[in-house]
Design an enzyme around this catalytic site. Sequence first.
Site, PDB file in Angstrom:
ATOM      1  N   LYS A   1       1.491   6.492  13.140  1.00 30.59           N
ATOM      2  CA  LYS A   1       0.550   7.467  12.557  1.00 30.59           C
ATOM      3  C   LYS A   1      -0.869   7.213  13.064  1.00 30.59           C
ATOM      4  O   LYS A   1      -1.751   8.047  12.920  1.00 30.59           O
ATOM      5  CB  LYS A   1       0.575   7.365  11.029  1.00 30.59           C
ATOM      6  CG  LYS A   1       1.913   7.782  10.416  1.00 30.59           C
ATOM      7  CD  LYS A   1       1.831   7.787   8.922  1.00 30.59           C
ATOM      8  CE  LYS A   1       3.166   7.605   8.244  1.00 30.59           C
ATOM      9  NZ  LYS A   1       4.071   8.734   8.324  1.00 30.59           N
TER      10      LYS A   1
ATOM     11  N   GLN B   1      -1.545   6.172   5.398  1.00 28.04           N
ATOM     12  CA  GLN B   1      -2.363   7.355   5.657  1.00 28.04           C
ATOM     13  C   GLN B   1      -3.847   6.993   5.618  1.00 28.04           C
ATOM     14  O   GLN B   1      -4.621   7.476   6.443  1.00 28.04           O
ATOM     15  CB  GLN B   1      -2.079   8.443   4.601  1.00 28.04           C
ATOM     16  CG  GLN B   1      -0.650   8.956   4.573  1.00 28.04           C
ATOM     17  CD  GLN B   1      -0.289   9.820   5.781  1.00 28.04           C
ATOM     18  OE1 GLN B   1      -1.151  10.312   6.501  1.00 28.04           O
ATOM     19  NE2 GLN B   1       0.997   9.997   6.008  1.00 28.04           N
TER      20      GLN B   1
ATOM     21  N   ASP C   1      -0.742   0.591   0.229  1.00 30.20           N
ATOM     22  CA  ASP C   1      -0.063   1.274   1.318  1.00 30.20           C
ATOM     23  C   ASP C   1      -1.130   2.028   2.103  1.00 30.20           C
ATOM     24  O   ASP C   1      -1.644   3.058   1.653  1.00 30.20           O
ATOM     25  CB  ASP C   1       0.984   2.227   0.722  1.00 30.20           C
ATOM     26  CG  ASP C   1       1.661   3.080   1.790  1.00 30.20           C
ATOM     27  OD1 ASP C   1       1.219   3.059   2.947  1.00 30.20           O
ATOM     28  OD2 ASP C   1       2.636   3.782   1.443  1.00 30.20           O
TER      29      ASP C   1
ATOM     30  N   CYS D   1       9.241  12.609   1.583  1.00 27.73           N
ATOM     31  CA  CYS D   1       9.556  11.240   1.113  1.00 27.73           C
ATOM     32  C   CYS D   1       8.712  10.895  -0.109  1.00 27.73           C
ATOM     33  O   CYS D   1       8.209   9.763  -0.223  1.00 27.73           O
ATOM     34  CB  CYS D   1       9.328  10.198   2.208  1.00 27.73           C
ATOM     35  SG  CYS D   1      10.390  10.401   3.621  1.00 27.73           S
TER      36      CYS D   1
ATOM     37  N   HIS E   1       4.800   7.200  -1.636  1.00 31.34           N
ATOM     38  CA  HIS E   1       5.857   7.515  -0.660  1.00 31.34           C
ATOM     39  C   HIS E   1       7.061   6.638  -1.005  1.00 31.34           C
ATOM     40  O   HIS E   1       6.907   5.544  -1.556  1.00 31.34           O
ATOM     41  CB  HIS E   1       5.300   7.161   0.726  1.00 31.34           C
ATOM     42  CG  HIS E   1       6.190   7.470   1.882  1.00 31.34           C
ATOM     43  ND1 HIS E   1       7.260   6.680   2.232  1.00 31.34           N
ATOM     44  CD2 HIS E   1       6.154   8.476   2.797  1.00 31.34           C
ATOM     45  CE1 HIS E   1       7.835   7.179   3.317  1.00 31.34           C
ATOM     46  NE2 HIS E   1       7.187   8.279   3.677  1.00 31.34           N
TER      47      HIS E   1
HETATM   48  N1  PLP Z   1       3.588   5.432   3.098  1.00 33.20           N
HETATM   49  C1  PLP Z   1       3.022   6.627   3.336  1.00 33.20           C
HETATM   50  C2  PLP Z   1       1.890   7.100   2.462  1.00 33.20           C
HETATM   51  C3  PLP Z   1       3.489   7.408   4.397  1.00 33.20           C
HETATM   52  O1  PLP Z   1       2.922   8.606   4.629  1.00 33.20           O
HETATM   53  C4  PLP Z   1       4.555   6.919   5.195  1.00 33.20           C
HETATM   54  C5  PLP Z   1       5.109   7.749   6.286  1.00 33.20           C
HETATM   55  O2  PLP Z   1       5.236   8.956   6.150  1.00 33.20           O
HETATM   56  C6  PLP Z   1       5.089   5.662   4.920  1.00 33.20           C
HETATM   57  C7  PLP Z   1       4.577   4.942   3.860  1.00 33.20           C
HETATM   58  C8  PLP Z   1       6.198   5.066   5.721  1.00 33.20           C
HETATM   59  O3  PLP Z   1       5.806   4.806   7.031  1.00 33.20           O
HETATM   60  P1  PLP Z   1       6.891   4.367   8.105  1.00 33.20           P
HETATM   61  O4  PLP Z   1       8.008   5.374   8.023  1.00 33.20           O
HETATM   62  O5  PLP Z   1       6.184   4.429   9.386  1.00 33.20           O
HETATM   63  O6  PLP Z   1       7.349   3.002   7.743  1.00 33.20           O
END
Ligand code: PLP
Length: 406
Positions: free
Chosen positions: A225, A202, A199, A364, A122
């Site tokens: 999430k 998910q 990360d 993203c 992401h």
């Molecule tokens: N990493 C992953 C795999 C995600 O799906 C997301 C959100 O869609 C993020 C990072 C970023 O999360 P946040 O926007 O809550 O900081």
Amino acid sequence: MYDVERIRSDFPILAREVNGKPLVYLDNGASAQKPRVVIDAMTRMYEDEYANVHRGLHYLSNIATEKYEAVRGIVARFLGAPDAQEIVFTTGTTEGINLVSYAWAAPRMQAGDEIVLSVLEHHANIVPWHFLRERQGVVLKWVEPEPDGALDPEKVIDAIGPRTKLVAVTQMSNVTGTLVDVAAICRGAKARGVPVLVDGSQGAVHRPVNLAEIGCDFYAITGHKLYGPSGSGAIWISKARMAEMRPFLGGGDMIREVGRDAVTYNVPPMKFEAGTPGIVQQIGMGVALEYLMALGMENVAAHEADLRDYATERFKGLNWLNLQGRAPGKGAIFSFTLQGPAHAHDISTVLDKKGVAVRAGTHCAMPLLDHLGETATCRASFGLYNTHAEVDKLVEALELCHELFA
Ligand code: PLP
């Protein structure tokens, strides 16, 4: 027994209609809905127990501080972290990874040093590393996924060279649902003396996490999430890495003494938490994590595996559906386009008219979309409250799209 209808009744929004149709919420990958216990706990906080934390010596401030600080222990329990003082509160994964980039990585990387990343990432786990590339000449080394969307841990480990200072990988792709064997990556990286950032945005939502088993150095989560409020989140950082980190944002709470000519810093984790935090948001996240632990993450994972299998079976008949990512053991996240002229935005608009909420776009994750040869996909991402009947409604709405656009 996992009673999905009873669980659904915990989420007030699921009872509403959208465009005259019962809501079928399949955009959990973007943000999940909130159970009543989270909404009520946050309202109660504001109505009855709200004050700033860490500052006052008055009754309300003490209650707020106690509740807020207790969340560190809840997060630690949820992640299987050894010590609550290794939990740094953030506004979400994005802030957590930026914290690591500024406070840990930037001071220890020179031009030519490398960060190993996967193409599944992401933007939150890409752009903070691009900052280091732009400012310091750090090199980003990309590991490609396999044709079925899987990420081979050996390929990540093989990408580690003598100049590699960090491996940064997702535990689960937010686009394809691919699950990454981060424990295997950590074992290989550790043998080469290279820290790993995972990360967990998910991954932590869909299955039990045990940090002791994973063996990473940094693990970031995002509260919204995890069925908690937006603006909440945390990153677990091992004691060893915390000790190497300079402060990130400066301000109240993160200091010990401030003079005209000098400043000394608070001990971690507060050293990395400047200013008034998201008090009620973090408390809300704590309630959401307690809710998940009461359901049992292994039960959530089993329910979602069943949804994945059912959806995969239903999609089999749709030979005009281009599904991305079929790696075994993937999560219940499906990205797709339809054969023919329909753009992902058109598909999601038609689905919305049927009450089915999905996301359309690049999610993203532009490097991954580019790798897949797509400019945009639709994504249906399932959560703990989704049902077989909702998979059927998705399929019905997709069949309508196919008729309209074929
Ligand atoms: N990493 C992953 C795999 C995600 O799906 C997301 C959100 O869609 C993020 C990072 C970023 O999360 P946040 O926007 O809550 O900081």
